[in-house]
Design an enzyme around this catalytic site. Structure first.
Site, short mmCIF file in Angstrom:
data_model
loop_
_atom_site.label_atom_id
_atom_site.label_comp_id
_atom_site.label_asym_id
_atom_site.label_seq_id
_atom_site.Cartn_x
_atom_site.Cartn_y
_atom_site.Cartn_z
CG LEU A 1 52.54 -27.70 -47.62
CD1 LEU A 1 53.66 -28.67 -48.05
CD2 LEU A 1 52.74 -26.33 -48.30
N GLY A 2 49.87 -28.92 -45.24
CA GLY A 2 49.84 -28.88 -43.78
C GLY A 2 50.52 -27.68 -43.18
CB ILE B 1 49.94 -19.53 -45.41
CG1 ILE B 1 48.56 -19.84 -46.04
CG2 ILE B 1 50.91 -20.68 -45.61
CD1 ILE B 1 48.60 -20.06 -47.54
CG ASP C 1 29.73 -23.79 -57.67
OD1 ASP C 1 28.90 -24.69 -57.47
OD2 ASP C 1 29.41 -22.66 -58.12
N GLY D 1 20.57 -18.07 -63.59
CA GLY D 1 20.42 -18.85 -64.82
C GLY D 1 21.71 -18.91 -65.62
CG ASN D 2 24.19 -15.66 -67.17
OD1 ASN D 2 23.59 -14.61 -66.98
ND2 ASN D 2 24.55 -16.06 -68.38
CB SER D 3 24.74 -20.68 -62.15
OG SER D 3 24.59 -19.59 -61.29
CG HIS E 1 25.41 -23.12 -57.44
ND1 HIS E 1 26.57 -22.61 -58.00
CD2 HIS E 1 24.40 -22.41 -57.99
CE1 HIS E 1 26.26 -21.65 -58.84
NE2 HIS E 1 24.95 -21.51 -58.86
#
Length: 508
Positions: free
Chosen positions: A309-310, A313, A181, A252-254, A151
């Site tokens: 896997l399909g 759950i 991300d 800004g830490n991202s 992002h």
């Protein structure tokens, strides 16, 4: 230290001046790429006998000293500034903007869904102004490969990386993966310092961690905390078992690193929980194992392929665990099998409880999607399941993900302590065509106040099983329910929307 009246007066005066200076600090409202804070200081000398602080300890163990970690890694941590050029407003995606807005908070607010941000209010066809944003990253190879958040660089026309020695480089986005991300960018440089990567498996709550980044454009800020939780599943983020910490993370830490006490990177700071737009004590980091798995694919292919896997759950509740003969809740309960899926070919069934996949324990349902997604396509994986009270192993050939989820979590019904009370009817031919149910089942036409309603049963649900016995129509449903002892719970398998879930209705 012994205090006299003069010393006390000077101390009070110094404190007052310090408070006055601190009260002048305000958020800087400027373009993120150019926001600066001008430092001002006033020093008053106060004669005092200074005694160096001793190392603090708790229970005989010294608290961690992060100074060495900061010194050893600062040169491998970078500040990232992005620019998205002005353009005509077109599609809805374009209207959402790029790497953040002019306000230093915008990158953060857009990421975490704060209202009123992202440029969505501009009418169609108008020109979107230049967008600027900032973030952090860390160097993982000496030839200039850098990890950051997707992002941070998504939609950017220009990415600039600044090193600790003030050198600046234009960076190329090698690839990004929005589902995790994670982004891999590269600068043209040689002999760069790199971080040491750690092991994000086996992390324990209470471990000390250190986050370094550029919050609000303040370069190389370090904040410490502990691991608050592991394996966190966040909304719409089923492929990342997030590390939760209380280390302060802000805009800004991202993309910055999260270190353990050995100075090893164990995660990428990515998200926080906030109602105000600022840090509120909950920060989330992408485990470095997950991030590096994505980065390797981005480096070689430029995109990410995931195992499939399909199955649909859900979590095991205490009530479900009891009904399935388990001492305590664990694993992922299979509610439905996708047609023509690897799960169907391997013999998985609705009602199976997946306990491990490819040698990795599945403690809760949120563990499974990340495990399956990280499994190489075409590999054969051993799946441990609990079926009819007995453990058995199945071999599944992992497919390639084409759907939204490798193993989707179905809605979990509310807990209840009531008896069964509901009305069902036979399915019409049109309903069967619409729902894809060829035979069996009964549709819920009314949920009376009380047991079924409290259990989470809804009108329009289709009941497929009662206590693991398949029903053929409304009459067979009534017959099976009538045989149920009044002091025992009833286990229902319900089709809802595109998937199926189990519901436990407790006796009154």
């Amino acid at each position: 230290m012994r205090f006299n009246s003069t010393t006390a007066a000077l101390t009070i005066l110094a404190a007052a001046i310090g408070t006055a200076l601190f009260s002048q600090i305000r958020p800087v409202q400027a373009d993120a790429a150019t926001a600066k804070i001008t430092e001002a200081a006033s020093v008053m000398a106060v004669e005092a006998v200074y005694t160096p602080p001793q190392a603090l300890s708790t229970g005989g163990m010294a608290l961690p000293d992060f100074r060495t970690i900061v010194r050893n890694n600062t040169d491998a941590i970078v500040k990232i500034e992005v620019v998205q050029n002005a353009r005509e407003m077109g599609s809805e995606e374009e209207q959402e903007g790029g790497g953040g807005g002019g306000d230093p908070m915008e990158e953060f607010l857009r990421r975490f869904g704060q209202p009123g941000m992202g440029g969505g209010g501009n009418p169609h066809g108008m020109r979107q102004p230049e967008q600027q944003g900032l973030g952090s990253g860390f160097i993982i190879s000496s030839n200039g490969e850098i990890l950051t958040n997707a992002h941070v660089v998504k939609g950017a026309d220009e990415v600039t990386v600044r090193l600790n020695d003030q050198r600046e480089f234009k960076a190329k986005v090698m690839g990004l993966d929005e589902r995790t991300d994670v982004a891999l960018i590269k600068i043209e440089a040689k002999g760069l310092p790199i971080v040491q990567l750690g092991n994000s498996d086996g992390l324990e709550v209470g471990e000390w961690v250190l986050a370094i980044g550029a919050p609000f454009g303040l370069d190389y800020s370090a904040t410490q905390g502990i691991i608050s939780a592991t394996g966190r599943e966040l909304p719409n983020e089923s492929f990342v078992p997030f590390i939760q910490t209380d280390a302060a993370v802000n805009p800004g830490n991202s993309g910055g690193p999260l270190f353990n006490t050995q100075g090893q990177v164990i995660g990428i700071n990515s998200q926080i929980y906030s109602r105000s737009g600022g840090y509120m004590g909950l920060s989330f980091a992408i485990p470095i194992k997950t991030a590096m798995g994505v980065a390797k694919q981005l480096e070689t292919k430029g995109y990410v392929e995931r195992g499939w896997l399909g199955v649909a759950i859900q979590d095991m509740s205490p009530a479900l665990a009891k009904r399935f003969g388990m001492e305590k809740p664990r694993g992922a309960l299979v509610g439905d099998i996708v047609p023509d899926s690897p799960a169907l070919a391997a013999g998985l069934q609705a009602g199976d409880v997946i306990l491990s996949f490819d040698g990795q324990a599945v403690k809760k349902s949120s563990d499974l999607p990340a495990i399956v997604a990280g499994t190489a396509i075409g590999n054969s994986a051993k799946v441990e399941v609990l079926r009819d009270g007995k453990t058995q192993f199945l071999l599944v050939k992992v497919g390639k993900l084409k759907e939204e989820r490798v193993a989707s979590s179905a809605p979990v019904p509310r807990k209840d302590e009531s008896a069964l009370d509901m009305v069902v009817a036979d399915l019409t031919a049109a309903q069967r065509d619409q729902l894809g149910i060829k035979q069996g089942g009964a549709v819920v036409t009314r949920v009376k106040p009380g047991p079924a309603e409290q259990a989470g049963v809804r009108e329009g649900d289709v009941v497929l099983e009662v206590n693991r016995a398949k029903i053929t129509d409304a009459q067979s449903f009534g017959a099976l329910v009538s045989k149920q002892p009044k002091d025992e719970s009833t286990l229902l398998l319900i089709r809802r929307g595109g998937g199926s879930i189990f519901v436990v209705v407790e006796p009154a």
